[in-house]
Design an enzyme around this catalytic site. Sequence first.
Site, PDB file in Angstrom:
ATOM      1  N   GLN A  14      -1.675 -14.001  -5.105  1.00 32.42           N
ATOM      2  CA  GLN A  14      -1.236 -12.428  -5.190  1.00 32.42           C
ATOM      3  C   GLN A  14      -2.367 -12.043  -5.961  1.00 32.42           C
ATOM      4  O   GLN A  14      -1.674 -11.732  -7.245  1.00 32.42           O
ATOM      5  CB  GLN A  14      -0.332 -12.082  -5.370  1.00 32.42           C
ATOM      6  CG  GLN A  14       0.737 -10.516  -4.922  1.00 32.42           C
ATOM      7  CD  GLN A  14       2.068 -10.515  -4.274  1.00 32.42           C
ATOM      8  OE1 GLN A  14       2.199 -11.411  -5.103  1.00 32.42           O
ATOM      9  NE2 GLN A  14       1.689  -8.496  -4.708  1.00 32.42           N
ATOM     10  N   PHE A  15      -3.799 -11.742  -5.562  1.00 36.47           N
ATOM     11  CA  PHE A  15      -4.576 -10.970  -6.571  1.00 36.47           C
ATOM     12  C   PHE A  15      -4.541  -9.723  -6.873  1.00 36.47           C
ATOM     13  O   PHE A  15      -4.349  -9.177  -8.306  1.00 36.47           O
ATOM     14  CB  PHE A  15      -5.924 -11.279  -6.575  1.00 36.47           C
ATOM     15  CG  PHE A  15      -5.420 -10.144  -4.663  1.00 36.47           C
ATOM     16  CD1 PHE A  15      -6.964  -8.985  -5.556  1.00 36.47           C
ATOM     17  CD2 PHE A  15      -5.581 -10.200  -3.790  1.00 36.47           C
ATOM     18  CE1 PHE A  15      -6.962  -7.886  -4.879  1.00 36.47           C
ATOM     19  CE2 PHE A  15      -5.974  -8.716  -2.327  1.00 36.47           C
ATOM     20  CZ  PHE A  15      -6.640  -8.198  -3.366  1.00 36.47           C
ATOM     21  N   THR A  16      -2.774  -8.797  -5.838  1.00 31.00           N
ATOM     22  CA  THR A  16      -2.474  -7.355  -6.773  1.00 31.00           C
ATOM     23  C   THR A  16      -1.789  -7.802  -7.518  1.00 31.00           C
ATOM     24  O   THR A  16      -1.498  -6.342  -7.752  1.00 31.00           O
ATOM     25  CB  THR A  16      -2.133  -7.162  -5.515  1.00 31.00           C
ATOM     26  OG1 THR A  16      -0.892  -7.785  -5.012  1.00 31.00           O
ATOM     27  CG2 THR A  16      -2.696  -7.245  -4.299  1.00 31.00           C
TER      28      THR A  16
END
Length: 145
Positions: free
Chosen positions: A78-80
């Site tokens: 999850q890059f967010t």
Amino acid sequence: MKFVIQRVTDASVEVENAVVGSIGKGFLVLIGVGKEDTRAEADKLVKKMLGLRIFADPEGKTNLSLKDVKGELLLISQFTLYANCTKGNRPSFTEAGDPETARKLYEYIIQRCREQVPIVETGIFGAEMKVRLCNDGPFTILLES
């Protein structure tokens, strides 16, 4: 690197309406890779995560680790987690790792976990995913390198 660890009674992840990973009791872990992260940092966070004593013992105290309860892992990239919302209303993701480096570190983390935990499920890197969980407690911990 950031790990958001949620103690769960069960969790699953779907891609295009198909379940690609599902676990019972254990940890759902959202993994964010930053642009400066390394395997050494991944090793440190994996060791810390697997050693966390956040499951109840027979007296109800959080004294047991994932291994002690034969828990399972669901690892989701999850890059967010690297969203920067300090300026304006649109998040910036400039601190997130580039996709190729992040993928390699995510796969490395999966490999390291599979060496120590019998059941490790995953999402699909870069895919649009639907994650379902029953947070047990609720109990959520953030680990950062």
